[in-house]
Write a protein that holds these residues in place. Structure first.
Motif, PDB file in Angstrom:
ATOM      1  N   LEU A 172       0.603  -0.820   0.280  1.00 35.69           N
ATOM      2  CA  LEU A 172       0.049  -0.377   0.187  1.00 35.69           C
ATOM      3  C   LEU A 172       0.331   0.885   0.198  1.00 35.69           C
ATOM      4  N   ILE A 173       0.352   2.118  -1.195  1.00 35.13           N
ATOM      5  CA  ILE A 173       1.011   3.510  -0.958  1.00 35.13           C
ATOM      6  C   ILE A 173       0.280   4.405  -0.416  1.00 35.13           C
ATOM      7  N   GLY A 174       0.495   5.133   0.947  1.00 31.54           N
ATOM      8  CA  GLY A 174      -0.585   5.911   1.653  1.00 31.54           C
ATOM      9  C   GLY A 174      -0.488   7.248   2.583  1.00 31.54           C
ATOM     10  N   ASP A 175      -0.741   8.188   2.884  1.00 36.36           N
ATOM     11  CA  ASP A 175      -0.128   9.592   3.065  1.00 36.36           C
ATOM     12  C   ASP A 175      -0.757  10.025   4.579  1.00 36.36           C
ATOM     13  N   SER A 176      -1.655   8.992   5.085  1.00 35.00           N
ATOM     14  CA  SER A 176      -1.964   9.213   7.017  1.00 35.00           C
ATOM     15  C   SER A 176      -0.887   8.059   7.846  1.00 35.00           C
ATOM     16  N   LEU A 177      -1.495   7.993   9.059  1.00 34.10           N
ATOM     17  CA  LEU A 177      -1.496   7.008  10.444  1.00 34.10           C
ATOM     18  C   LEU A 177      -2.375   5.995   9.496  1.00 34.10           C
ATOM     19  N   THR A 178      -3.351   6.498   9.604  1.00 37.57           N
ATOM     20  CA  THR A 178      -4.562   5.497   9.040  1.00 37.57           C
ATOM     21  C   THR A 178      -4.061   4.578   7.825  1.00 37.57           C
ATOM     22  N   LYS A 199       5.169  14.314   8.501  1.00 33.69           N
ATOM     23  CA  LYS A 199       4.917  13.096   8.306  1.00 33.69           C
ATOM     24  C   LYS A 199       6.265  11.953   8.044  1.00 33.69           C
ATOM     25  N   ALA A 200       6.939  12.279   7.547  1.00 35.04           N
ATOM     26  CA  ALA A 200       7.971  11.517   8.021  1.00 35.04           C
ATOM     27  C   ALA A 200       8.882  10.927   8.762  1.00 35.04           C
ATOM     28  N   ASP A 201       8.344  11.755  10.103  1.00 34.42           N
ATOM     29  CA  ASP A 201       9.301  11.406  11.365  1.00 34.42           C
ATOM     30  C   ASP A 201       7.905  10.840  12.413  1.00 34.42           C
ATOM     31  N   GLN A 202       6.697  10.800  11.938  1.00 33.34           N
ATOM     32  CA  GLN A 202       5.018  10.218  11.373  1.00 33.34           C
ATOM     33  C   GLN A 202       5.233   8.561  11.613  1.00 33.34           C
ATOM     34  N   PHE A 203       5.435   8.712  10.179  1.00 34.83           N
ATOM     35  CA  PHE A 203       5.443   6.890   9.674  1.00 34.83           C
ATOM     36  C   PHE A 203       6.700   5.976  10.188  1.00 34.83           C
ATOM     37  N   ALA A 204       8.003   7.083  10.396  1.00 31.47           N
ATOM     38  CA  ALA A 204       8.949   6.298  10.887  1.00 31.47           C
ATOM     39  C   ALA A 204       8.808   5.911  12.299  1.00 31.47           C
ATOM     40  N   ILE A 211       9.494   4.614   3.696  1.00 31.80           N
ATOM     41  CA  ILE A 211       9.231   6.011   3.532  1.00 31.80           C
ATOM     42  C   ILE A 211       9.698   7.005   2.438  1.00 31.80           C
ATOM     43  N   THR A 212       8.550   7.386   1.316  1.00 33.06           N
ATOM     44  CA  THR A 212       9.564   8.432  -0.183  1.00 33.06           C
ATOM     45  C   THR A 212       8.691  10.075   0.231  1.00 33.06           C
ATOM     46  N   GLU A 213       9.289  10.697   0.140  1.00 33.42           N
ATOM     47  CA  GLU A 213       8.950  12.415   0.083  1.00 33.42           C
ATOM     48  C   GLU A 213       8.253  12.647  -2.195  1.00 33.42           C
ATOM     49  N   ASP A 214       8.043  11.850  -2.785  1.00 35.25           N
ATOM     50  CA  ASP A 214       7.837  12.031  -4.043  1.00 35.25           C
ATOM     51  C   ASP A 214       6.869  10.215  -4.655  1.00 35.25           C
ATOM     52  N   MET A 215       6.293  10.619  -5.725  1.00 43.35           N
ATOM     53  CA  MET A 215       5.508   9.563  -5.758  1.00 43.35           C
ATOM     54  C   MET A 215       6.506   9.498  -7.044  1.00 43.35           C
TER      55      MET A 215
END
Length: 225
Positions: A172-178, A199-204, A211-215
Motif C-alpha cells: 500500500l502507498i498511503g499518506d496518513s497514519l490510518t 509526516k516522515a517522523d510520524q511514519f517512521a 518512506i518517500t517524499e516523492d511519487m
C-alpha cells in the motif's frame, strides 16, 4: 529499499487522496465539512454540535452514522456528491502519480485504489485524467459502514480478494497514519508517502516499511523493480 519493497509486491494499492490527487484542492475540505454539518444540524442538533468540532468531512460522516443510520445515509450521499464536485476542480494528479500508475502496470503489477473517499469520485477523477486504464479495481468507502474505513484493514483485504491474491502480497502507498495502521493490520507492506514535512517522523514511528517524499521516486523504482 524502495525498489526492493516494490519488487516483492504483486499488487500495488494506492490510497487516493494524497498519492493520486489532492481531492479538496479546489473545493476545500473545511467548506465541505461545514456544509455537511449544517445539513446534519437541521436533523440532529446534538450531532451537529459534535460535528462542528471537526473540519474533516469524513469525521462528520462518522458522527452522523453514530447518531442515526438513516441520517448517516443522507450525509454520506451529500459527501459523495461533494467529493465528485471536488475532484472535478482538484487540478492535475499528484506529481509522479500518473507515472507511478503507468509504471506499475508496465511492470506487470496489479493496481488498485483503496480509499476512504467514495469509489464514485475516484472513478470520475481517473477517467477525467485518462488514468482509469491503469487501475484494475477501485475499493472506495464502504457504503453505510464507516467503521470499515481505514484504519480498518477491510478495504485492503477486499481489494486483494477482488484481485484473487493474498493481501500479504500487496504493498500500500498511503499518506496518513490510518494507511500505515490498515496495512499493518492486513499484513501488507506499506510505503508512507510523506507529502508534508512532519509526516516522515510520524511514519517512521508507526513503522512504515519505506518512506518517500516523492511519487516520482515510486515510478522510478517500479521501472527497476
Amino acid at each position: 529499499m524502495l525498489t526492493e519493497t516494490l519488487a516483492n509486491a504483486r499488487v500495488i494499492l494506492f490510497d487516493f487522496d494524497g498519492p493520486v490527487c489532492d481531492v479538496f484542492a479546489g473545493l476545500p475540505a473545511p467548506e465541505v465539512a461545514q456544509e455537511l454539518t449544517a445539513l446534519l444540524s437541521r436533523q440532529d442538533e446534538a450531532a451537529g454540535a459534535k460535528a462542528a468540532e471537526t473540519d474533516d468531512p469524513i469525521e462528520v460522516l462518522r458522527v452522523a452514522h453514530e447518531a442515526d443510520t438513516e441520517l448517516g445515509q443522507k450525509i454520506e450521499q451529500a459527501l459523495t456528491a461533494a467529493e465528485v464536485r471536488a475532484v472535478a476542480v482538484a487540478g492535475q494528479p499528484t506529481r509522479g502519480a500518473a507515472e507511478a500508475l503507468q509504471a506499475a502496470r508496465s511492470a506487470g503489477r496489479g493496481v488498485a485504489v483503496v480509499s476512504n473517499n467514495s469509489a464514485e469520485c475516484v472513478r470520475v477523477f481517473l477517467e477525467l485524467h485518462g488514468l482509469d486504464e491503469y487501475v484494475t479495481k477501485i475499493v472506495g468507502r464502504p457504503s453505510e459502514q464507516p467503521h470499515l474505513m481505514k484504519p480498518n484493514p477491510f478495504p485492503l483485504i477486499t481489494a486483494a480478494e477482488q484481485m484473487n491474491i493474498d493481501v500479504t502480497s500487496c504493498t500500500l502507498i498511503g499518506d496518513s497514519l490510518t494507511d500505515i495502521q490498515a496495512a499493518h493490520a492486513a499484513g501488507a507492506t506499506v510505503i508512507g508517502y510523506a507529502n508534508k514535512p512532519h509526516k516522515a517522523d510520524q511514519f517512521a514511528e508507526a513503522q512504515a516499511d519505506v518512506i518517500t517524499e516523492d511519487m516520482q521516486a515510486i515510478a522510478d523504482a517500479l521501472t527497476m523493480a
